[in-house]
Each structure stands twice: as structure tokens, then as C-alpha cells.
Design a protein around this motif. Sequence first.
Motif, mmCIF file in Angstrom:
data_model
loop_
_atom_site.group_PDB
_atom_site.id
_atom_site.type_symbol
_atom_site.label_atom_id
_atom_site.label_comp_id
_atom_site.label_asym_id
_atom_site.label_seq_id
_atom_site.Cartn_x
_atom_site.Cartn_y
_atom_site.Cartn_z
ATOM 1 N N THR A 148 0.911 -1.260 -0.313
ATOM 2 C CA THR A 148 -0.144 -0.222 0.105
ATOM 3 C C THR A 148 1.109 1.155 -0.097
ATOM 4 O O THR A 148 0.440 2.233 -0.091
ATOM 5 N N ILE A 151 0.677 3.194 -3.329
ATOM 6 C CA ILE A 151 -0.468 3.677 -3.948
ATOM 7 C C ILE A 151 -1.002 4.791 -4.025
ATOM 8 O O ILE A 151 -1.052 5.833 -3.058
ATOM 9 N N PHE A 155 -7.801 4.394 -7.420
ATOM 10 C CA PHE A 155 -7.589 2.439 -7.124
ATOM 11 C C PHE A 155 -8.851 2.569 -7.807
ATOM 12 O O PHE A 155 -10.361 2.951 -7.657
ATOM 13 N N PHE A 175 -4.632 -0.103 -9.325
ATOM 14 C CA PHE A 175 -3.767 0.530 -8.491
ATOM 15 C C PHE A 175 -2.767 1.857 -9.306
ATOM 16 O O PHE A 175 -1.760 1.360 -10.042
ATOM 17 N N ARG A 176 -3.017 3.336 -8.890
ATOM 18 C CA ARG A 176 -1.922 3.901 -9.790
ATOM 19 C C ARG A 176 -0.929 4.193 -8.203
ATOM 20 O O ARG A 176 -0.986 4.395 -7.091
ATOM 21 N N TYR A 221 -5.604 -8.238 -0.500
ATOM 22 C CA TYR A 221 -6.139 -6.215 -0.676
ATOM 23 C C TYR A 221 -7.740 -6.597 -0.129
ATOM 24 O O TYR A 221 -7.695 -5.196 0.687
ATOM 25 N N TYR A 243 0.389 1.953 -13.985
ATOM 26 C CA TYR A 243 -0.813 1.342 -13.524
ATOM 27 C C TYR A 243 -0.474 0.122 -12.225
ATOM 28 O O TYR A 243 0.028 -0.605 -13.848
#
Length: 336
Positions: A148, A151, A155, A175-176, A221, A243
Motif C-alpha cells: 500500500t 499507492i 484505484f 492501483f495507480r 487486499y 498502473y
Amino acid sequence: SFMKVFTGAGSITDANIFINYKIFPKVASTFLNEENTTTLNDLASFANWTEFDLKIKPDALVLTGFTYSNDSTTYLNTFASQQPHKIDLVSILPRRTAVLMYTGLSDFNRYFKDMQTYLSVKGYKTSNTAKIKQLDAQYGVSIQDKLTKWIDNEFALFITESNSSSISNNAFAVFRAKDIEQAKKSLLELNKAITKKEKTRIKEEIYRDNAINFINLRGVYSLFFGPSFDMIDKMFYTTFGNYVVFGNQASSIRSLVDDYATGKLLIKDAAYQNLNSNISSTANCYLYVNLARSLPMLKGFFSEKLNEAVEKNMSLYSKFDAFALQVSNQGSLMYN
């Protein structure tokens, strides 16, 4: 709560629609089959009330209005400190996307803390924390940091077209990354920690110049972002620009690479472009459903009576391109 949205309702409109989230799931569940009657339960804690002004146009049904969400027991309250984000993520999605559930933020770290509060209120936090601690101790690494910390402020979950109600091979999380190289490094470090402990080798496949990797963890996740991420059980992944995309099968990731490489993207689809011209370019929450591509999947959740109605009126439903819902923070209320 009702008065908060009632006072904002428009008077020059074809209809005013009010949704009470505590009651709505019970009503809506009557349209689902017995196996899925509890699917909508989480909607009860989505918000308090929503009001929509309905305007009927020649080529669209347009609903605008406000949602009120006032405490930590509601999901939308996790966006109370967030500004809407530009929806850039859609640029990498395949044309065959059936369902998109997007989250856009101005401060990911604040959102992540607020999400943990929400999960705690919902009763998930204690068991999630125990599982995370167990994984950290087992592999000698912080799972949360590796998955995480990199991130950025976008997302999403998305599901591609399927001919059945099974979505395992068609579900993805994206996720970007703040820095894509740092994201790759973090995921590789996690992969190395796991393979070292399990005395296995890292398996990387190069497909059309894209590296496809696999992290041998399951259902992680959802520990950080809630039960909606249960659909992403395994961790095959690749990258497109900034991404990182996760899927349940290597073959599913390959199909995304094919679409990306050949330019078969959602933003190039005429129907999506038409829809896009009628919605905002920014949002905190954005739900997109392509009706033609999602109906075979959705019918697996519908009751027999509703499926009969769908089949009977298929020529009507086929005339609708898509359904889209956007929710954006505007201070004391959310704008829909």
C-alpha cells in the motif's frame, strides 16, 4: 438525515427519487435469487439518504442530487476529507469492461486511515489485523508497507465481459502508483521474502514486452480495503504506465496485455465516449456498468421472476448503453 436531502431536492423535475439505505437493501434483495439475498447488505451502511432529481431526455435518463452521510458507520464518510480526483485510470481499461468500481482521492493516507476505522466499525478490523500480523511474522516483512505505501490517489475494481455469472477469471484490481519503479521494487521485495521462506523461485513471464509476476498470497487486499476486494483472491500482476493491475489468472492478465497492446480500450469505444460526454471528469466514487456486457453475469444473481422479465424485454434493455453513478464530496453533502 432525510431533511438534509429533502431541502436540496429540485422542484422543476420529472420526478424526485429518495433512497433510504437502511431499508433499500431489504427491498432490492427481493429481486435476487436465494443464494444472493445478502449481497446488498453492505448498502445499508453506504450512506444515510440520497435524493435524485430525474430528468428524462430523448437519449438518456439523467439523475442529479445529493447524499447525506454523517458518521463513521457509513462508507461514504471515508471521503469526508477528500476532494474528487480526475478519472485518469479509465485510460488503461479494456473495451470489454462490463463493470467498473472506481475510487478517486486527494489524500490516500487519510483515506486509508478512515477506511480502517470503517472496517473496525463493521467488525472486520480485529480478524484482519490478526491475519496481517500472522503474515508479517511468517515472512519477516510488512505486508501493508509492500502492498500500500506506493499507492497514489486512484484505484479500482473492474470486471470484463463474461458469458456466465462466474467472475473469477474476469475480475481485476488496479492501483495507480506514485512511482511505478518504486511499486515494482516493493512488490519484488515482498515476492523475494515469500519465495525465500517457502524455498521456491520467483516466476516471471515476459508477454508482449510486459512482465507478468505472481505473489503467492491469497485474499490480502480485502484485509486493507474491505470485502469488495474478495473477488481478487490471487496475485498475478503486470503494469501499464503508472498502473499496477492484479488478477486471479496469468491468462487473464495476458488478455489485458493483448487489449492494451492492440488499443482495444474503453476510452476508444463510441458508446463510452457518448456516456463520458454526459458525466463529470472527476469523482470520489464512480460506478460504470455496461448493460449489454454485464447482463449475462448479473442474471446469475437475479431471481427467476426478474430473469423472466429481463428476457421478455431484452429488446428494450439492449437500447441502453450503460449506467453510470458518480459521487463527489461537496462538504456536508455528497453530490451525485
